[in-house]
Motif scaffolding. Structure first.
Motif, PDB file in Angstrom:
ATOM      1  N   VAL A  50      35.865  24.535  35.717  1.00  0.00           N
ATOM      2  CA  VAL A  50      36.159  24.826  37.116  1.00  0.00           C
ATOM      3  C   VAL A  50      35.707  26.250  37.405  1.00  0.00           C
ATOM      4  CG1 VAL A  50      37.933  24.919  38.904  1.00  0.00           C
ATOM      5  CG2 VAL A  50      38.184  23.315  36.994  1.00  0.00           C
ATOM      6  N   ASP A  51      34.943  26.404  38.446  1.00  0.00           N
ATOM      7  CA  ASP A  51      34.446  27.726  38.823  1.00  0.00           C
ATOM      8  C   ASP A  51      34.753  27.979  40.299  1.00  0.00           C
ATOM      9  OD1 ASP A  51      32.901  30.065  37.840  1.00  0.00           O
ATOM     10  OD2 ASP A  51      31.553  29.505  39.476  1.00  0.00           O
ATOM     11  N   PRO A  52      35.454  29.073  40.643  1.00  0.00           N
ATOM     12  CA  PRO A  52      35.917  30.129  39.749  1.00  0.00           C
ATOM     13  C   PRO A  52      37.198  29.726  39.019  1.00  0.00           C
ATOM     14  CG  PRO A  52      36.572  30.613  41.996  1.00  0.00           C
ATOM     15  CD  PRO A  52      35.738  29.372  42.062  1.00  0.00           C
ATOM     16  N   PRO A  53      37.411  30.267  37.807  1.00  0.00           N
ATOM     17  CA  PRO A  53      38.651  29.966  37.089  1.00  0.00           C
ATOM     18  C   PRO A  53      39.866  30.671  37.688  1.00  0.00           C
ATOM     19  CG  PRO A  53      37.315  31.511  35.845  1.00  0.00           C
ATOM     20  CD  PRO A  53      36.485  31.081  37.008  1.00  0.00           C
ATOM     21  N   VAL A  54      39.616  31.772  38.395  1.00  0.00           N
ATOM     22  CA  VAL A  54      40.640  32.459  39.195  1.00  0.00           C
ATOM     23  C   VAL A  54      40.019  32.716  40.561  1.00  0.00           C
ATOM     24  CG1 VAL A  54      42.089  34.501  39.452  1.00  0.00           C
ATOM     25  CG2 VAL A  54      41.664  33.559  37.173  1.00  0.00           C
ATOM     26  N   ALA A  55      40.659  32.206  41.618  1.00  0.00           N
ATOM     27  CA  ALA A  55      40.098  32.341  42.967  1.00  0.00           C
ATOM     28  C   ALA A  55      40.713  33.545  43.654  1.00  0.00           C
ATOM     29  CB  ALA A  55      40.362  31.080  43.768  1.00  0.00           C
ATOM     30  N   THR A  56      39.856  34.480  44.049  1.00  0.00           N
ATOM     31  CA  THR A  56      40.310  35.708  44.702  1.00  0.00           C
ATOM     32  C   THR A  56      39.973  35.647  46.186  1.00  0.00           C
ATOM     33  OG1 THR A  56      39.898  36.940  42.660  1.00  0.00           O
ATOM     34  CG2 THR A  56      40.182  38.214  44.676  1.00  0.00           C
ATOM     35  N   PRO A 100      54.511  29.614  47.576  1.00  0.00           N
ATOM     36  CA  PRO A 100      55.826  29.863  48.172  1.00  0.00           C
ATOM     37  C   PRO A 100      55.841  29.730  49.691  1.00  0.00           C
ATOM     38  CG  PRO A 100      54.794  31.927  47.525  1.00  0.00           C
ATOM     39  CD  PRO A 100      53.922  30.833  47.006  1.00  0.00           C
ATOM     40  N   GLY A 101      54.690  29.865  50.317  1.00  0.00           N
ATOM     41  CA  GLY A 101      54.613  29.763  51.776  1.00  0.00           C
ATOM     42  C   GLY A 101      53.556  28.770  52.199  1.00  0.00           C
ATOM     43  N   ASN A 102      52.807  29.135  53.249  1.00  0.00           N
ATOM     44  CA  ASN A 102      51.752  28.258  53.765  1.00  0.00           C
ATOM     45  C   ASN A 102      50.450  29.032  53.979  1.00  0.00           C
ATOM     46  OD1 ASN A 102      53.321  25.709  54.201  1.00  0.00           O
ATOM     47  ND2 ASN A 102      54.498  27.060  55.565  1.00  0.00           N
ATOM     48  N   ASP A 103      50.184  29.990  53.093  1.00  0.00           N
ATOM     49  CA  ASP A 103      48.989  30.825  53.256  1.00  0.00           C
ATOM     50  C   ASP A 103      47.704  30.112  52.861  1.00  0.00           C
ATOM     51  OD1 ASP A 103      50.704  32.749  54.097  1.00  0.00           O
ATOM     52  OD2 ASP A 103      50.416  34.116  52.395  1.00  0.00           O
ATOM     53  N   TYR A 104      47.790  29.111  51.969  1.00  0.00           N
ATOM     54  CA  TYR A 104      46.597  28.438  51.432  1.00  0.00           C
ATOM     55  C   TYR A 104      46.584  26.979  51.856  1.00  0.00           C
ATOM     56  CZ  TYR A 104      46.636  32.527  48.354  1.00  0.00           C
ATOM     57  OH  TYR A 104      46.647  33.806  47.867  1.00  0.00           O
ATOM     58  N   ASP A 138      51.211  41.255  56.334  1.00  0.00           N
ATOM     59  CA  ASP A 138      51.891  42.369  55.672  1.00  0.00           C
ATOM     60  C   ASP A 138      52.639  41.922  54.419  1.00  0.00           C
ATOM     61  OD1 ASP A 138      51.031  44.157  57.623  1.00  0.00           O
ATOM     62  OD2 ASP A 138      52.728  43.674  58.930  1.00  0.00           O
ATOM     63  N   ALA A 139      52.773  40.603  54.231  1.00  0.00           N
ATOM     64  CA  ALA A 139      53.472  40.082  53.048  1.00  0.00           C
ATOM     65  C   ALA A 139      52.699  38.890  52.489  1.00  0.00           C
ATOM     66  CB  ALA A 139      54.907  39.690  53.404  1.00  0.00           C
ATOM     67  N   PRO A 140      51.457  39.114  51.989  1.00  0.00           N
ATOM     68  CA  PRO A 140      50.645  37.998  51.489  1.00  0.00           C
ATOM     69  C   PRO A 140      51.247  37.415  50.210  1.00  0.00           C
ATOM     70  CG  PRO A 140      49.597  40.086  50.967  1.00  0.00           C
ATOM     71  CD  PRO A 140      50.779  40.414  51.839  1.00  0.00           C
ATOM     72  N   THR A 141      50.919  36.164  49.965  1.00  0.00           N
ATOM     73  CA  THR A 141      51.447  35.469  48.787  1.00  0.00           C
ATOM     74  C   THR A 141      50.303  34.937  47.928  1.00  0.00           C
ATOM     75  OG1 THR A 141      51.559  33.348  49.953  1.00  0.00           O
ATOM     76  CG2 THR A 141      53.506  34.764  50.059  1.00  0.00           C
ATOM     77  N   ASP A 142      50.632  34.624  46.684  1.00  0.00           N
ATOM     78  CA  ASP A 142      49.695  33.975  45.770  1.00  0.00           C
ATOM     79  C   ASP A 142      50.057  32.496  45.654  1.00  0.00           C
ATOM     80  OD1 ASP A 142      48.471  36.401  45.350  1.00  0.00           O
ATOM     81  OD2 ASP A 142      49.574  36.833  43.504  1.00  0.00           O
ATOM     82  N   GLY A 143      49.175  31.732  45.031  1.00  0.00           N
ATOM     83  CA  GLY A 143      49.429  30.310  44.823  1.00  0.00           C
ATOM     84  C   GLY A 143      48.700  29.827  43.582  1.00  0.00           C
ATOM     85  N   VAL A 159      44.796  34.129  44.270  1.00  0.00           N
ATOM     86  CA  VAL A 159      45.353  35.469  44.459  1.00  0.00           C
ATOM     87  C   VAL A 159      44.622  36.176  45.585  1.00  0.00           C
ATOM     88  CG1 VAL A 159      46.029  35.634  42.033  1.00  0.00           C
ATOM     89  CG2 VAL A 159      43.806  36.502  42.746  1.00  0.00           C
ATOM     90  N   ASN A 160      45.271  37.147  46.168  1.00  0.00           N
ATOM     91  CA  ASN A 160      44.672  37.880  47.295  1.00  0.00           C
ATOM     92  C   ASN A 160      44.403  39.339  46.986  1.00  0.00           C
ATOM     93  OD1 ASN A 160      47.202  39.490  48.237  1.00  0.00           O
ATOM     94  ND2 ASN A 160      47.919  37.365  48.037  1.00  0.00           N
ATOM     95  N   ASP A 161      44.720  39.776  45.760  1.00  0.00           N
ATOM     96  CA  ASP A 161      44.506  41.174  45.372  1.00  0.00           C
ATOM     97  C   ASP A 161      43.695  41.200  44.082  1.00  0.00           C
ATOM     98  OD1 ASP A 161      44.526  43.850  44.889  1.00  0.00           O
ATOM     99  OD2 ASP A 161      46.671  43.979  44.421  1.00  0.00           O
ATOM    100  N   VAL A 162      42.400  41.515  44.182  1.00  0.00           N
ATOM    101  CA  VAL A 162      41.527  41.462  43.021  1.00  0.00           C
ATOM    102  C   VAL A 162      41.966  42.442  41.934  1.00  0.00           C
ATOM    103  CG1 VAL A 162      39.874  43.152  43.885  1.00  0.00           C
ATOM    104  CG2 VAL A 162      39.105  41.375  42.296  1.00  0.00           C
ATOM    105  N   ALA A 163      42.618  43.544  42.326  1.00  0.00           N
ATOM    106  CA  ALA A 163      43.031  44.538  41.335  1.00  0.00           C
ATOM    107  C   ALA A 163      44.067  43.972  40.371  1.00  0.00           C
ATOM    108  CB  ALA A 163      43.581  45.775  42.037  1.00  0.00           C
TER     109      ALA A 163
END
Length: 530
Positions: free
Chosen positions: A288-294, A328-332, A363-368, A401-405
């Protein structure tokens, strides 16, 4: 009448004969156009008496109405019009059965007048009496005649030439990969078919070991794989025929064995078909590419999208049953209509799955996490908390994720495979792969190499020696966002018209290491005859 009066009368007469500012009015003309003056019909395969339908479109393209008076097949095939005969394509033609090589199967009633821009379609098929057997040699030709009242005398009678595609044999072998039990003798049959048209000639079948041969105490090579064709070569395989090739495996030692079977034929697209036999266990490996989606939003952006690619890097088919996003939310959310369940055969790719990131609260992004249900051998057992979330017993997970760092070292690829099929006999060509650190930590690449015997990538087979890395091999470290190019070259000898396979192995500290990029070169076409 004075001269002035005469001139005025002449001017009035000229004005009356003119239209607008374009000068003298010209009478409207009718014109006819057709979309094709030559039709090539697909050659009917064994067991079929009719080819696919071909269509001629006739259009009124002038300023005045056009009348099509008559449409018919020229010569002895003039009666071959199902509309006139009142028959369907499924009814027997009786005394016309051997006459009608072509049939008009659908048309309007003529004469018919067409306004400017209107058109009619004439549908035809190539027809062959099924009692005559498969079509061989040069097929018959025909001519469709279209008569109209077109003002241009040359267009009043138009001709459409009808012909059938040349014979095109096509080879198909089933199965393409055979896995033998590692320590017991066994036989397996390969069915070789001609799924094209005409006669397929198979003139050579070779066995090429891709692992070291077994040797007895005297150092003599022991043949552990033996090919036993059903009939002596060459084979002349007619349409639909399917001779059998038996592969016998008798292991001499406990070492796993692998080989390629090379079938050479007159298939113009695949003159050398390569099959794989092995005593290594076959695996289906889902990449699967990407293995981590940013997902990173630029200034002023409200949403962004990531595309996913899926590839089977193993030698066994892989099924993908379902995909779900847990968050946790509906961002994705999934975007587009890409299939989320499919089957991937070895080497195949699937694309089209997209995930959209649109944070409800910037102001409060989430990961999934994207969970992929699959039977791939590199998938993990499904955890209990997902029992009611996704079907299947095994999963592959992709962090969203939304934060590449915050992302560890992650490797991205410009392509999941390199195709060097354009390399001709006696020549070399190369392609370059770009690796990118798409994570937020240093990417430590410890090795960039070609697969060796025993690697999982090709079921224990080494990359064909015709491939070599010419630049970018070895070890390197990439900072976040940095790239590294790797160039792979394929060199063919003047006599080399064989398919070649290989794998580029990248070992690193990224999740999922080692990563595999497949190498492939289809057989080049045979040289043109002078």
């Amino acid at each position: 009448m004075g001269i002035r009066t005469g001139i005025a009368l002449l001017a009035a007469t000229m004005i009356a004969a003119c239209s607008g500012s374009d000068g003298f009015r010209q009478s409207d003309s009718n014109e006819i156009s057709i979309d094709n003056d030559q039709l090539f019909f697909k050659r009917p395969t064994a067991g079929k008496d009719d080819s696919d339908v071909a269509v001629v479109e006739v259009r009124s393209s002038g300023d005045a109405p056009l009348t099509i008076n008559r449409v018919y097949l020229e010569g002895a095939m003039e009666p071959c019009d199902l509309v006139t005969l009142g028959k369907t394509i499924y009814e027997p033609l009786d005394e016309l059965e051997d006459v009608c090589s072509y049939l008009i199967v659908e048309r309007d009633a003529f004469p018919k007048t067409l306004a400017t821009g209107e058109f009619v379609q004439i549908k035809l098929v190539f027809h062959r009496n099924p009692e005559l057997g498969p079509l061989t040699g040069e097929p018959p030709t025909g001519t469709l005649i279209i008569e109209s009242d077109a003002d241009n005398e040359q267009d009043a009678v138009l001709e459409v030439q009808l012909s059938v595609e040349a014979e095109t044999p096509k080879i198909q072998a089933t199965p393409t990969v055979i896995s033998f039990p590692p320590e017991s003798a066994a036989d397996e049959d390969i069915i070789v078919q001609n799924v094209g048209t005409g006669t397929l000639l198979v003139d050579d079948i070779q066995l090429r070991l891709t692992t070291e041969p077994a040797r007895d105490e005297a150092g003599t090579v022991v043949d552990e794989f033996v090919l036993d064709p059903e009939d002596d070569l060459p084979w002349a395989i007619e349409e639909g025929d399917a001779p059998r090739l038996t592969v016998r495996y008798t292991p001499f030692d406990a070492v796993a064995d692998s080989a390629q079977i090379i079938i050479k034929s007159t298939d113009p697209e695949k003159p050398s078909l390569v099959l794989t036999v092995t005593s290594q266990p076959l695996k289906g490996l889902l990449r699967v590419d990407p293995p981590v989606a940013t997902f990173e939003l630029g200034p002023g952006d409200f949403e962004t999208t990531v595309d996913f690619t899926f590839q089977n890097n193993g030698l066994k088919p892989v099924s993908v049953y379902d995909m779900v996003i847990v968050q946790p939310g509906n961002d994705y959310d999934f975007a587009g209509d890409g299939a989320r369940s499919f089957e991937l055969y070895p080497g195949n790719l699937a694309e089209g799955v997209k995930i959209k990131y649109h944070p409800v609260n910037p102001d409060a992004p989430t990961d999934g996490v994207l969970y992929i249900s699959t039977d791939a051998d590199n998938a993990e057992p499904k955890p209990a908390e997902l029992a009611d979330v996704i079907i299947g017993e095994k999963i592959i997970s992709v962090p969203l994720v939304n934060d590449v760092a915050s992302v560890p070292a992650t490797i991205g690829f410009s392509s999941l495979s390199l195709d060097l099929s354009a390399t001709m006999p006696g020549a070399s060509s190369s392609q370059t792969l770009t690796l990118t650190n798409t994570g937020g930590a240093p990417l430590n690449i410890s090795a960039i190499r070609l697969s060796a015997e025993g690697d999982e990538a090709l079921a224990g087979m080494a990359t064909d020696p015709e491939f070599k890395i010419t630049a970018g091999g070895g070890a390197t470290t990439l900072a976040p966002g940095a790239t590294h190019d790797v160039t792979v070259e394929l060199t063919r000898t003047p006599a080399d018209i064989t398919q070649h396979f290989g794998a580029l192995i990248i070992e690193s500290n990224a999740e999922g290491s080692p990563h595999v990029v497949t190498l492939f070169a289809d057989a080049p076409p045979p040289p043109a005859e002078n």
